[in-house]
Scaffold this motif. Structure first.
Motif, mmCIF file in Angstrom:
data_model
loop_
_atom_site.group_PDB
_atom_site.id
_atom_site.type_symbol
_atom_site.label_atom_id
_atom_site.label_comp_id
_atom_site.label_asym_id
_atom_site.label_seq_id
_atom_site.Cartn_x
_atom_site.Cartn_y
_atom_site.Cartn_z
ATOM 1 N N MET A 1 0.846 -1.175 0.000
ATOM 2 C CA MET A 1 0.000 0.000 0.000
ATOM 3 C C MET A 1 0.889 1.236 0.000
ATOM 4 O O MET A 1 1.901 1.269 0.682
ATOM 5 N N GLY A 2 0.495 2.254 -0.773
ATOM 6 C CA GLY A 2 1.307 3.453 -0.904
ATOM 7 C C GLY A 2 1.172 4.378 0.284
ATOM 8 O O GLY A 2 0.235 4.299 1.067
ATOM 9 N N THR A 3 2.123 5.248 0.397
ATOM 10 C CA THR A 3 2.094 6.228 1.475
ATOM 11 C C THR A 3 1.198 7.387 1.084
ATOM 12 O O THR A 3 0.793 7.540 -0.070
ATOM 13 N N THR A 4 0.898 8.212 2.054
ATOM 14 C CA THR A 4 0.076 9.393 1.813
ATOM 15 C C THR A 4 0.727 10.306 0.783
ATOM 16 O O THR A 4 0.066 10.848 -0.094
ATOM 17 N N ASN A 5 2.045 10.443 0.864
ATOM 18 C CA ASN A 5 2.759 11.284 -0.099
ATOM 19 C C ASN A 5 2.629 10.761 -1.522
ATOM 20 O O ASN A 5 2.514 11.526 -2.467
ATOM 21 N N GLU A 6 2.642 9.435 -1.677
ATOM 22 C CA GLU A 6 2.484 8.844 -3.006
ATOM 23 C C GLU A 6 1.089 9.134 -3.551
ATOM 24 O O GLU A 6 0.923 9.413 -4.727
ATOM 25 N N HIS A 7 0.086 9.062 -2.693
ATOM 26 C CA HIS A 7 -1.280 9.358 -3.114
ATOM 27 C C HIS A 7 -1.420 10.826 -3.521
ATOM 28 O O HIS A 7 -2.083 11.145 -4.499
ATOM 29 N N ILE A 8 -0.803 11.692 -2.759
ATOM 30 C CA ILE A 8 -0.850 13.119 -3.080
ATOM 31 C C ILE A 8 -0.176 13.369 -4.422
ATOM 32 O O ILE A 8 -0.681 14.111 -5.259
ATOM 33 N N LEU A 9 0.956 12.725 -4.667
ATOM 34 C CA LEU A 9 1.666 12.876 -5.934
ATOM 35 C C LEU A 9 0.819 12.360 -7.090
ATOM 36 O O LEU A 9 0.732 12.999 -8.135
ATOM 37 N N GLU A 10 0.169 11.205 -6.899
ATOM 38 C CA GLU A 10 -0.703 10.648 -7.931
ATOM 39 C C GLU A 10 -1.864 11.600 -8.219
ATOM 40 O O GLU A 10 -2.190 11.862 -9.367
ATOM 41 N N ASP A 11 -2.503 12.112 -7.163
ATOM 42 C CA ASP A 11 -3.629 13.031 -7.321
ATOM 43 C C ASP A 11 -3.185 14.303 -8.042
ATOM 44 O O ASP A 11 -3.895 14.818 -8.892
ATOM 45 N N SER A 12 -2.006 14.787 -7.695
ATOM 46 C CA SER A 12 -1.470 15.992 -8.331
ATOM 47 C C SER A 12 -1.207 15.746 -9.812
ATOM 48 O O SER A 12 -1.520 16.583 -10.657
ATOM 49 N N THR A 13 -0.651 14.585 -10.144
ATOM 50 C CA THR A 13 -0.380 14.234 -11.540
ATOM 51 C C THR A 13 -1.683 14.106 -12.312
ATOM 52 O O THR A 13 -1.796 14.591 -13.436
ATOM 53 N N ASP A 14 -2.682 13.460 -11.718
ATOM 54 C CA ASP A 14 -3.994 13.328 -12.360
ATOM 55 C C ASP A 14 -4.622 14.694 -12.592
ATOM 56 O O ASP A 14 -5.188 14.957 -13.650
ATOM 57 N N LEU A 15 -4.511 15.567 -11.599
ATOM 58 C CA LEU A 15 -5.070 16.905 -11.711
ATOM 59 C C LEU A 15 -4.364 17.705 -12.808
ATOM 60 O O LEU A 15 -5.012 18.356 -13.619
ATOM 61 N N ASP A 16 -3.041 17.612 -12.857
ATOM 62 C CA ASP A 16 -2.276 18.289 -13.903
ATOM 63 C C ASP A 16 -2.700 17.810 -15.283
ATOM 64 O O ASP A 16 -2.866 18.603 -16.214
ATOM 65 N N TYR A 17 -2.892 16.506 -15.414
ATOM 66 C CA TYR A 17 -3.315 15.926 -16.694
ATOM 67 C C TYR A 17 -4.705 16.443 -17.077
ATOM 68 O O TYR A 17 -4.936 16.817 -18.233
ATOM 69 N N GLU A 18 -5.625 16.456 -16.134
ATOM 70 C CA GLU A 18 -6.986 16.930 -16.403
ATOM 71 C C GLU A 18 -6.988 18.410 -16.786
ATOM 72 O O GLU A 18 -7.716 18.828 -17.684
ATOM 73 N N ILE A 19 -6.179 19.201 -16.120
ATOM 74 C CA ILE A 19 -6.071 20.627 -16.440
ATOM 75 C C ILE A 19 -5.522 20.801 -17.850
ATOM 76 O O ILE A 19 -6.029 21.606 -18.636
ATOM 77 N N GLU A 20 -4.492 20.038 -18.190
ATOM 78 C CA GLU A 20 -3.895 20.115 -19.525
ATOM 79 C C GLU A 20 -4.922 19.763 -20.595
ATOM 80 O O GLU A 20 -5.041 20.452 -21.610
ATOM 81 N N LYS A 21 -5.684 18.711 -20.387
ATOM 82 C CA LYS A 21 -6.706 18.285 -21.355
ATOM 83 C C LYS A 21 -7.799 19.341 -21.482
ATOM 84 O O LYS A 21 -8.274 19.622 -22.578
ATOM 85 N N ALA A 22 -8.212 19.933 -20.374
ATOM 86 C CA ALA A 22 -9.245 20.969 -20.405
ATOM 87 C C ALA A 22 -8.767 22.194 -21.182
ATOM 88 O O ALA A 22 -9.521 22.783 -21.956
ATOM 89 N N LEU A 23 -7.507 22.561 -20.986
ATOM 90 C CA LEU A 23 -6.948 23.704 -21.715
ATOM 91 C C LEU A 23 -6.856 23.412 -23.207
ATOM 92 O O LEU A 23 -7.168 24.272 -24.037
ATOM 93 N N GLU A 24 -6.451 22.201 -23.559
ATOM 94 C CA GLU A 24 -6.384 21.814 -24.971
ATOM 95 C C GLU A 24 -7.769 21.871 -25.608
ATOM 96 O O GLU A 24 -7.926 22.352 -26.728
ATOM 97 N N LYS A 25 -8.768 21.386 -24.893
ATOM 98 C CA LYS A 25 -10.138 21.399 -25.404
ATOM 99 C C LYS A 25 -10.609 22.835 -25.607
ATOM 100 O O LYS A 25 -11.206 23.162 -26.633
ATOM 101 N N ALA A 26 -10.329 23.699 -24.656
ATOM 102 C CA ALA A 26 -10.739 25.102 -24.757
ATOM 103 C C ALA A 26 -10.054 25.776 -25.945
ATOM 104 O O ALA A 26 -10.693 26.550 -26.676
#
Length: 75
Positions: free
Chosen positions: A1-26
């Motif tokens: 099981m991952g640490t809290t820091n790993e989860h935060i990093l994953e969430d941050s990466t997912d958020l960055d990806y979603e933001i990038e896709k939203a900007l591309e769509k716009a």
């Protein structure tokens, strides 16, 4: 099981990806809107010049529908 820091990093990466896709769509939607505005302007100019007649209203309808579709995509 991952640490809290790993989860935060994953969430941050997912958020960055979603933001990038939203900007591309716009950006894509903005480009399409520019094309539609130019095409609509040319259509209206040709209509005013008599180059096209009202029998080609289907072209205008397609441009208007495309514009409305893009506005719906922005929501």
């Amino acid at each position: 099981m991952g640490t809290t820091n790993e989860h935060i990093l994953e969430d941050s990466t997912d958020l960055d990806y979603e933001i990038e896709k939203a900007l591309e769509k716009a950006e894509t939607i903005d480009e399409y809107k520019k094309i539609i505005r130019v095409a609509l302007g040319k259509w209206l100019k040709n209509l005013n010049d008599g180059t096209i007649k009202l029998s080609t209203v289907s072209d205008l309808k397609v441009l208007i529908e495309a514009d409305l579709m893009l506005k719906d995509m922005e929501k």
